[in-house]
Design a protein around this motif. Structure first.
Motif: not given
Length: 273
Positions: A214, A220, A222-224, A235-236, A239-240
């Motif tokens: 991120a 981060y 807002n998971r953009r 990518s998602l 982040m998780q």
């Protein structure tokens, strides 16, 4: 009687020695280094559909970690040569970041008494130029990089590192020193072999260094996912994964390019322990 006393004293001395040795293992200090400052022309490049046409200050951060087994460097930032460019490193894409180098990496190392040759191991979050700009300042250091990143063709299909540089290719997470104090986390998506770093400090606790999983806190939270990332799904998921590690370890997430966060942090020669 004397032999029993001598034996008891010897056992006590061994126990004290073992405790002292145990106290000296793991990470001792973490320095945050200024590895570049810049201005992004349009941050919607990193947050699609949001902040169209909005400019924002960026920072570029490197981290030097003192471990009981030697110095470990994470990311190397914008090339030190940019410090001599009056207008900075101007990108072809006006939406991207114009980078400047107010402090060289070499000067910051010298300030805390560390020579490039002292760095025994290093890792890079990924191979974009603002993270590998000074890799060859440390030709003796073993470089930890994901095989997927190492094999990813560079410009004109050129290799991303000099073939002579000592490299350990990874295929997932890696406990660098085998004691759980510095762990590379495989977090692909921004690039094929992007990785982040978990550092376990004795007083500060666990810190996760994001790399470019991120670019700033809003993305981060807002998971953009930036349009230039190689995989939105990866990518998602990455982040998780980071969120899960931070939650499990009750740790902190330090986001590499986030100026608002870095403005609150202690910079080298101060350190975290």
């Amino acid at each position: 009687m004397m032999s029993r006393i001598t034996l008891a004293l010897a056992i006590a001395a061994l126990a004290l020695s073992a405790r002292a040795a145990s106290a000296q293992t793991g990470v001792e200090k973490l320095y945050i280094l200024n590895c570049g400052e810049g201005v992004a022309g349009d941050i919607s490049r990193w947050s699609p559909g949001v902040n169209e046409g909005k400019s924002m200050d960026f920072v570029d951060t490197c981290y030097l970690i003192k471990h009981s087994q030697g110095w470990f460097l994470w990311d190397t930032g914008i090339p030190d040569a940019v410090a001599g460019m009056p207008n900075g490193l101007v990108p072809a894409d006006s939406k991207a970041v114009t980078w400047r180098r107010p402090k060289t990496l070499a000067a910051q190392l010298e300030q805390i008494g560390v020579k490039p040759v002292d760095v025994k191991a290093m890792g890079v979050s990924h191979t974009h130029p603002d993270h590998i700009g000074n890799v060859e300042m440390f030709p003796q250091a073993t470089l930890y990089v994901q095989k997927a990143e190492y094999d990813w063709p560079g410009a004109n299909n050129e290799p991303r590192f000099k073939p002579s540089h000592p490299v350990e290719l990874l295929a997932g997470d890696k406990d660098v020193f085998g004691d759980g104090s510095i762990t590379i986390l495989s977090t692909p998506g921004h690039t094929p072999g992007h990785q982040s770093l978990m550092v376990r400090l004795p007083k500060t606790g666990v810190v996760v260094l994001s790399g470019d999983a991120a670019h700033f806190r809003d993305n981060y939270d807002n998971r953009r996912v930036p349009t230039m990332n190689v995989s939105k799904d990866q990518s998602l998921a990455s982040m998780q994964k980071i969120a899960d590690v931070v939650s499990k370890e009750k740790g902190q997430l330090w986001i590499n390019h986030d100026k608002a966060q870095r403005d609150t942090q202690k910079m080298s020669p101060e350190f975290y322990d």
